[in-house]
Design an enzyme around this catalytic site. Structure first.
Site, PDB file in Angstrom:
ATOM      1  N   ASP A  78       6.348   2.914   1.769  1.00  0.00           N
ATOM      2  CA  ASP A  78       5.533   2.765   3.040  1.00  0.00           C
ATOM      3  C   ASP A  78       4.234   3.578   2.745  1.00  0.00           C
ATOM      4  O   ASP A  78       4.706   5.035   2.392  1.00  0.00           O
ATOM      5  CB  ASP A  78       6.485   3.149   4.207  1.00  0.00           C
ATOM      6  CG  ASP A  78       7.265   1.970   4.523  1.00  0.00           C
ATOM      7  OD1 ASP A  78       7.396   1.112   4.088  1.00  0.00           O
ATOM      8  OD2 ASP A  78       8.138   2.248   5.494  1.00  0.00           O
ATOM      9  N   HIS A 228       8.873   6.893   0.154  1.00  0.00           N
ATOM     10  CA  HIS A 228       7.540   7.019   0.627  1.00  0.00           C
ATOM     11  C   HIS A 228       6.670   7.361  -0.250  1.00  0.00           C
ATOM     12  O   HIS A 228       7.324   8.868  -1.133  1.00  0.00           O
ATOM     13  CB  HIS A 228       7.600   8.046   1.812  1.00  0.00           C
ATOM     14  CG  HIS A 228       8.076   7.312   3.251  1.00  0.00           C
ATOM     15  ND1 HIS A 228       9.583   7.210   3.227  1.00  0.00           N
ATOM     16  CD2 HIS A 228       7.382   6.830   4.084  1.00  0.00           C
ATOM     17  CE1 HIS A 228       9.948   6.801   4.488  1.00  0.00           C
ATOM     18  NE2 HIS A 228       8.734   6.311   4.985  1.00  0.00           N
TER      19      HIS A 228
END
Length: 260
Positions: A78, A228
């Site tokens: 992400d 992430h």
């Protein structure tokens, strides 16, 4: 007599618990905001999906796992903002020949043009994470809902000249039955995950040994892994994790290889 009374008491507690659960589910409507989670089982086993949505995930092309019969993994990141790690991550993925999917918001495309172009050029999927990173379940207006997708698509095509792949990750893992339905109507598959860990706090990064152990113990056949890229720890351990998972017989595949 005491055993009988204890049995009655436990039975009443059980019935009350069932009643509360039933009541909670009865309050869920098609527009109720839900939070994605998974329930871990023993190591190597597929986690359980949320009970409140498992019945309609497949109906609306929502995935949290891929091929659970094979030792395949789907690596996803992400991308809310850049923290100086993504090019290093791309270097490792290129060296190890691992495909990944990067879920980006519109501002990321605007500010990190060269990185996004590199993702595409090196064969990764650059996918939709919404324009403004809202809870999609809270957007009931169809036009506003659609703009969260189209604004990202348009920015991506302006930059790259190609259409954005039709994979969507709901911001913050928030969704509803209707948001999944509308996402499918826009031609997208919703991509949740079956492994993630607390890696996004840039000022409170997990220790490298802990993170490696957490990932190795958390994956399973068909796992969709969420990491992430703002995480310094993820960047430092990525090559080791890939190497160790391959030793365990896993291979990495693209979201394009998800089973229908």
């Amino acid at each position: 007599m005491k055993k009988f009374l204890l049995f009655i008491l436990l039975s009443l507690v059980f019935l009350l618990t069932l009643s509360n659960i039933s009541h909670a589910f009865s309050l869920i409507t098609d527009d109720t905001e839900l939070n994605w989670y998974f329930v871990n089982r023993e190591s190597g086993k597929t986690p359980e999906a949320p009970k409140e949505s498992i019945d309609f995930l497949r109906e609306y092309d929502a995935y949290y796992v891929g091929d659970t019969d094979s030792k395949v993994l789907y690596l996803t990141f992400d991308q809310g903002y850049e923290n100086g790690n993504t090019n290093k991550i791309l270097d490792i993925l290129k060296e190890e020949k691992v495909p990944a999917a990067f879920f980006v918001v519109k501002p990321y495309i605007k500010t990190e043009k060269n990185i996004v172009k590199r993702m595409v050029e090196e064969g990764h999927l650059v996918c939709n994470h919404s324009s403004h990173h809202p809870s999609m379940a809270t957007i009931l207006d169809n036009e506003k809902f659609g703009k969260e997708f189209t604004e990202v698509e348009e920015e991506f095509k302006t930059l790259t000249g190609i259409d954005m792949p039709k994979y969507f990750r709901p911001p913050m893992g928030k969704y509803s039955k209707n948001s999944l339905k509308k996402t499918k109507a826009l031609g997208y598959k919703t991509i949740f995950w079956s492994f993630a860990y607390k890696d996004w706090l840039v000022d409170n990064q997990p220790k490298e040994d802990y993170a490696i152990k957490k990932i190795l113990n958390g994956v399973h056949p068909g796992a969709i892994i969420l990491l992430h890229s703002v995480s310094d720890t993820n960047t430092k351990i990525l090559k080791t994790v890939i190497t160790e998972l391959r030793k365990e017989g896993y291979e990495f595949k693209s979201l394009k290889d998800l089973p229908e």
